[in-house]
Design an enzyme around this catalytic site. Structure first.
Site, PDB file in Angstrom:
ATOM      1  N   ASN A 185      41.011  12.480  57.010  1.00  0.00           N
ATOM      2  CA  ASN A 185      41.677  13.788  56.988  1.00  0.00           C
ATOM      3  C   ASN A 185      42.543  13.940  55.740  1.00  0.00           C
ATOM      4  O   ASN A 185      42.658  15.042  55.193  1.00  0.00           O
ATOM      5  CB  ASN A 185      42.508  13.987  58.266  1.00  0.00           C
ATOM      6  CG  ASN A 185      41.611  14.242  59.474  1.00  0.00           C
ATOM      7  OD1 ASN A 185      40.493  14.753  59.308  1.00  0.00           O
ATOM      8  ND2 ASN A 185      42.074  13.882  60.652  1.00  0.00           N
ATOM      9  N   ALA A 199      37.254  21.183  67.631  1.00  0.00           N
ATOM     10  CA  ALA A 199      36.932  22.189  68.654  1.00  0.00           C
ATOM     11  C   ALA A 199      37.956  23.322  68.688  1.00  0.00           C
ATOM     12  O   ALA A 199      37.605  24.482  68.917  1.00  0.00           O
ATOM     13  CB  ALA A 199      36.842  21.526  70.022  1.00  0.00           C
ATOM     14  N   GLN A 253      42.769   8.463  56.994  1.00  0.00           N
ATOM     15  CA  GLN A 253      42.432   8.705  55.587  1.00  0.00           C
ATOM     16  C   GLN A 253      41.349   9.755  55.398  1.00  0.00           C
ATOM     17  O   GLN A 253      41.344  10.472  54.396  1.00  0.00           O
ATOM     18  CB  GLN A 253      42.014   7.402  54.903  1.00  0.00           C
ATOM     19  CG  GLN A 253      43.213   6.515  54.611  1.00  0.00           C
ATOM     20  CD  GLN A 253      42.873   5.381  53.662  1.00  0.00           C
ATOM     21  OE1 GLN A 253      41.708   5.095  53.410  1.00  0.00           O
ATOM     22  NE2 GLN A 253      43.883   4.721  53.158  1.00  0.00           N
ATOM     23  N   PHE A 304      35.787  52.396  46.037  1.00  0.00           N
ATOM     24  CA  PHE A 304      34.950  52.550  44.838  1.00  0.00           C
ATOM     25  C   PHE A 304      33.531  52.187  45.232  1.00  0.00           C
ATOM     26  O   PHE A 304      33.300  51.247  45.985  1.00  0.00           O
ATOM     27  CB  PHE A 304      35.458  51.712  43.662  1.00  0.00           C
ATOM     28  CG  PHE A 304      35.706  50.276  43.990  1.00  0.00           C
ATOM     29  CD1 PHE A 304      36.894  49.880  44.568  1.00  0.00           C
ATOM     30  CD2 PHE A 304      34.732  49.318  43.728  1.00  0.00           C
ATOM     31  CE1 PHE A 304      37.120  48.535  44.893  1.00  0.00           C
ATOM     32  CE2 PHE A 304      34.945  47.987  44.041  1.00  0.00           C
ATOM     33  CZ  PHE A 304      36.143  47.597  44.629  1.00  0.00           C
ATOM     34  N   GLU A 341      32.041  41.544  44.923  1.00  0.00           N
ATOM     35  CA  GLU A 341      32.475  41.715  43.520  1.00  0.00           C
ATOM     36  C   GLU A 341      31.732  40.780  42.572  1.00  0.00           C
ATOM     37  O   GLU A 341      32.313  40.253  41.629  1.00  0.00           O
ATOM     38  CB  GLU A 341      33.987  41.462  43.381  1.00  0.00           C
ATOM     39  CG  GLU A 341      34.852  42.147  44.401  1.00  0.00           C
ATOM     40  CD  GLU A 341      34.969  43.630  44.173  1.00  0.00           C
ATOM     41  OE1 GLU A 341      34.414  44.128  43.184  1.00  0.00           O
ATOM     42  OE2 GLU A 341      35.611  44.285  44.984  1.00  0.00           O
ATOM     43  N   GLY A 342      30.457  40.581  42.861  1.00  0.00           N
ATOM     44  CA  GLY A 342      29.667  39.663  42.058  1.00  0.00           C
ATOM     45  C   GLY A 342      29.640  38.330  42.777  1.00  0.00           C
ATOM     46  O   GLY A 342      30.667  37.668  42.920  1.00  0.00           O
TER      47      GLY A 342
HETATM   48  O1  GRA Z   1      22.764  47.508  25.571  1.00  0.00           O
HETATM   49  P1  GRA Z   1      23.153  48.661  26.437  1.00  0.00           P
HETATM   50  O2  GRA Z   1      23.586  49.878  25.708  1.00  0.00           O
HETATM   51  O3  GRA Z   1      22.125  48.945  27.497  1.00  0.00           O
HETATM   52  O4  GRA Z   1      24.478  48.199  27.241  1.00  0.00           O
HETATM   53  C1  GRA Z   1      24.505  46.987  27.928  1.00  0.00           C
HETATM   54  C2  GRA Z   1      25.850  46.336  27.731  1.00  0.00           C
HETATM   55  O5  GRA Z   1      26.316  46.470  26.442  1.00  0.00           O
HETATM   56  C3  GRA Z   1      24.487  47.344  29.414  1.00  0.00           C
HETATM   57  O6  GRA Z   1      25.861  47.379  29.814  1.00  0.00           O
HETATM   58  C4  GRA Z   1      26.706  47.115  28.689  1.00  0.00           C
HETATM   59  N1  GRA Z   1      27.834  46.339  29.186  1.00  0.00           N
HETATM   60  C5  GRA Z   1      29.105  46.666  28.993  1.00  0.00           C
HETATM   61  N2  GRA Z   1      29.661  47.687  28.370  1.00  0.00           N
HETATM   62  C6  GRA Z   1      31.001  47.733  28.327  1.00  0.00           C
HETATM   63  C7  GRA Z   1      27.774  45.210  29.922  1.00  0.00           C
HETATM   64  N3  GRA Z   1      29.005  44.783  30.214  1.00  0.00           N
HETATM   65  C8  GRA Z   1      29.843  45.663  29.643  1.00  0.00           C
HETATM   66  C9  GRA Z   1      31.257  45.772  29.573  1.00  0.00           C
HETATM   67  N4  GRA Z   1      32.041  44.883  30.156  1.00  0.00           N
HETATM   68  N5  GRA Z   1      31.774  46.824  28.926  1.00  0.00           N
HETATM   69  C10 GRA Z   1      23.770  46.316  30.251  1.00  0.00           C
HETATM   70  O7  GRA Z   1      24.292  45.062  29.882  1.00  0.00           O
HETATM   71  P2  GRA Z   1      23.599  43.702  30.323  1.00  0.00           P
HETATM   72  O8  GRA Z   1      24.283  42.581  29.651  1.00  0.00           O
HETATM   73  O9  GRA Z   1      22.100  43.845  30.159  1.00  0.00           O
HETATM   74  O10 GRA Z   1      23.989  43.666  31.847  1.00  0.00           O
HETATM   75  P3  GRA Z   1      23.111  43.357  33.122  1.00  0.00           P
HETATM   76  O11 GRA Z   1      22.139  42.274  32.789  1.00  0.00           O
HETATM   77  O12 GRA Z   1      22.629  44.598  33.736  1.00  0.00           O
HETATM   78  O13 GRA Z   1      24.217  42.802  34.145  1.00  0.00           O
HETATM   79  C11 GRA Z   1      24.928  41.740  33.916  1.00  0.00           C
HETATM   80  C12 GRA Z   1      25.638  41.282  35.214  1.00  0.00           C
HETATM   81  C13 GRA Z   1      24.681  40.505  36.107  1.00  0.00           C
HETATM   82  C14 GRA Z   1      26.769  40.387  34.744  1.00  0.00           C
HETATM   83  C15 GRA Z   1      26.194  42.514  35.969  1.00  0.00           C
HETATM   84  O14 GRA Z   1      25.185  43.343  36.436  1.00  0.00           O
HETATM   85  C16 GRA Z   1      27.061  42.153  37.139  1.00  0.00           C
HETATM   86  O15 GRA Z   1      28.236  41.873  36.953  1.00  0.00           O
HETATM   87  N6  GRA Z   1      26.535  42.156  38.395  1.00  0.00           N
HETATM   88  C17 GRA Z   1      27.312  41.922  39.597  1.00  0.00           C
HETATM   89  C18 GRA Z   1      27.621  43.196  40.283  1.00  0.00           C
HETATM   90  C19 GRA Z   1      28.833  43.166  41.156  1.00  0.00           C
HETATM   91  O16 GRA Z   1      29.818  42.519  40.871  1.00  0.00           O
HETATM   92  N7  GRA Z   1      28.773  43.935  42.232  1.00  0.00           N
HETATM   93  C20 GRA Z   1      29.874  44.049  43.118  1.00  0.00           C
HETATM   94  C21 GRA Z   1      30.037  45.466  43.529  1.00  0.00           C
HETATM   95  S1  GRA Z   1      31.539  45.922  44.277  1.00  0.00           S
HETATM   96  C22 GRA Z   1      31.607  45.299  45.852  1.00  0.00           C
HETATM   97  O17 GRA Z   1      30.956  44.373  46.189  1.00  0.00           O
HETATM   98  C23 GRA Z   1      32.555  45.968  46.802  1.00  0.00           C
HETATM   99  C24 GRA Z   1      33.530  44.986  47.365  1.00  0.00           C
HETATM  100  C25 GRA Z   1      34.646  45.611  48.128  1.00  0.00           C
HETATM  101  C26 GRA Z   1      35.897  44.759  48.166  1.00  0.00           C
HETATM  102  O18 GRA Z   1      35.952  43.746  48.863  1.00  0.00           O
HETATM  103  O19 GRA Z   1      36.853  45.086  47.455  1.00  0.00           O
END
Ligand code: GRA
Length: 387
Positions: free
Chosen positions: A282, A342, A280, A125, A365-366
């Site tokens: 450890n 080591a 202790q 994804f 994933e955040g």
């Molecule tokens: O008001 P609007 O119409 O603009 O909508 C807002 C909100 O209602 C808009 O998104 C909507 N929304 C949702 N809609 C439905 C937000 N959450 C939901 C939901 N759950 N369901 C924007 O909302 P917002 O509150 O302004 O969000 P934001 O400030 O843009 O973001 C918040 C936040 C920081 C939490 C978010 O961006 C976030 O979770 N960021 C982290 C990204 C992340 O986790 N990235 C990881 C990518 S995958 C990866 O790393 C691959 C790994 C591979 C592996 O190991 O598996």
């Protein structure tokens, strides 16, 4: 309140542990050193139904009532052997097939879900971009609507398994002027012309290929759209809330592996005439490891259990689990390193790999900071986490 896994889940855990011992543990260091992707092991996990527990029977699944808890338990056990192999729970089910099951048409479910959960096809994804990490919605990839489909252009980065994947869930703007309503989700056949994935090197989790993908005028058919136009935000944040469970489970598994390795070593190694476990300092480490793992595991199972009750929007509880499990993985890897000293730093034991792999749980994933932001903003009443 029930704190005991069902007989069926206990049996699944035992068999996953045996599988991990036989098929993963003894090879994991070599695979990591050689950057080898153990596709054959992932296919076997698919055949054994490891990615199928929460999928209806009509799409080839096991349709278990506690199917998400089963995902957590199985992912934890596989993660105890290899953080690279546990990623498959996210690429085959939590971040791919589950999104199709929740948002796809009947046609899309039949076409993709059975192949993903059996691992006959590898999935991935694609959310993150070079300049859109934590700030997901600043992504630049576009899917321009045309008469018979969409034209996809852009670049994604840090995408697990992408170079081996047959299919990807890709998030892109169909309309950049519409803000968050302009984001959509697409099921992309990774063998289409114009798709190119290139592996990146990294310090850990090295038998899980992580790639950069470029989409250069990729022609998508109309039925590549997942959900409706504009559903991208809902599908993306909804999916992250499931893949974070995979990370939490993997983190618990890795931490458990660190504890088991540390206990074994502390009971063998002697210095100043006694076992190092008798000191202790450890014991302080072992005690903290055990208690943190238990806390992270309970948070993870609770989040999975909620999903089994239909609460897929449990972002707050999933973030608790993901945050705690990542911190625990890092703490336990560091504690194991101190106990092994080591020998931990050498490549003779897997502790060095655990140490390198652990850090990733605080990033993917955040990040840990993003999880804390989600939790704190909910507590402060600024932004509701569960939707
Ligand atoms: O008001 P609007 O119409 O603009 O909508 C807002 C909100 O209602 C808009 O998104 C909507 N929304 C949702 N809609 C439905 C937000 N959450 C939901 C939901 N759950 N369901 C924007 O909302 P917002 O509150 O302004 O969000 P934001 O400030 O843009 O973001 C918040 C936040 C920081 C939490 C978010 O961006 C976030 O979770 N960021 C982290 C990204 C992340 O986790 N990235 C990881 C990518 S995958 C990866 O790393 C691959 C790994 C591979 C592996 O190991 O598996």
């Amino acid at each position: 309140m029930e704190f005991k896994l069902s007989e069926e889940l206990q049996a699944m855990r035992r068999s996953a542990r045996e599988f991990t011992e036989k098929e993963i543990v003894q090879y994991a260091d070599k695979w990591d050193e050689q950057h080898h992707f153990p596709l054959e092991v992932i296919r076997k996990m698919g055949e054994l139904g490891y990615f199928a527990t929460a999928t209806p029977e009509k799409y080839g699944g096991l349709e278990m009532a506690d199917g998400m808890l089963a995902q957590a338990v199985l992912c934890e056990e596989i993660g105890r052997g290899s953080s690279s192999v546990r990623v498959a729970f996210n690429t085959q089910f939590l971040g791919t097939a589950l999104s199709i099951l929740r948002h796809g048409t009947e046609e899309q479910k039949k076409r993709w879900v059975p192949d993903l959960i059996s691992a006959r096809k590898i999935g991935c994804f694609a959310i993150t971009e070079p300049n859109a990490g934590s700030d997901v919605l600043s992504m630049k990839t576009t899917a321009k609507p045309v008469d018979d489909g969409f034209i996809l252009n852009g670049c994604k980065i840090w995408i697990s398994y992408a170079s081996k994947a047959d299919v990807a869930i890709v998030y892109a703007y169909h309309d950049r002027s519409a803000g968050s309503k302009g984001l959509s989700a697409f099921i992309v056949d990774m063998h289409l012309p114009g798709v190119c994935a290139r592996d990146l090197d990294k310090m850990g989790t090295r038998s899980s290929p992580t790639s950069e993908i470029s989409f250069d005028n990729v022609k998508l058919p109309r039925d590549a759209l997942l959900g409706s136009l504009g559903d991208g935000v809902k599908i993306c944040f909804g999916s992250l809330n499931q893949t974070r469970l995979g990370c939490a489970s993997g983190g618990v598994g890795l931490a458990q592996a660190c504890l088991e390795a540390a206990v074994r070593y502390a009971n063998e190694r002697e210095q100043f005439g006694k076992k190092v476990g008798e000191y202790q300092m450890n014991q302080d480490l072992i005690g903290q490891m055990a208690v943190q793992i238990e806390a992270a595991r309970l948070l993870t199972y609770r989040a999975a259990w909620q999903k089994d009750q239909g609460e897929f929007g449990n972002t707050l509880e999933t973030s608790y689990a993901k945050y705690m499990a990542a911190e625990t993985a890092v703490f336990c890897a560091h504690a194991a390193m101190k106990i092994f000293s080591a020998y931990g730093y050498s490549t003779e034991y897997p502790v060095a790999r655990f140490y390198r792999d652990a850090v990733l749980y605080q990033i993917v994933e955040g990040t840990a900071n993003i999880q804390k932001t989600i939790i704190a903003q909910d507590a402060l009443g600024y932004r509701k986490a569960n939707r």
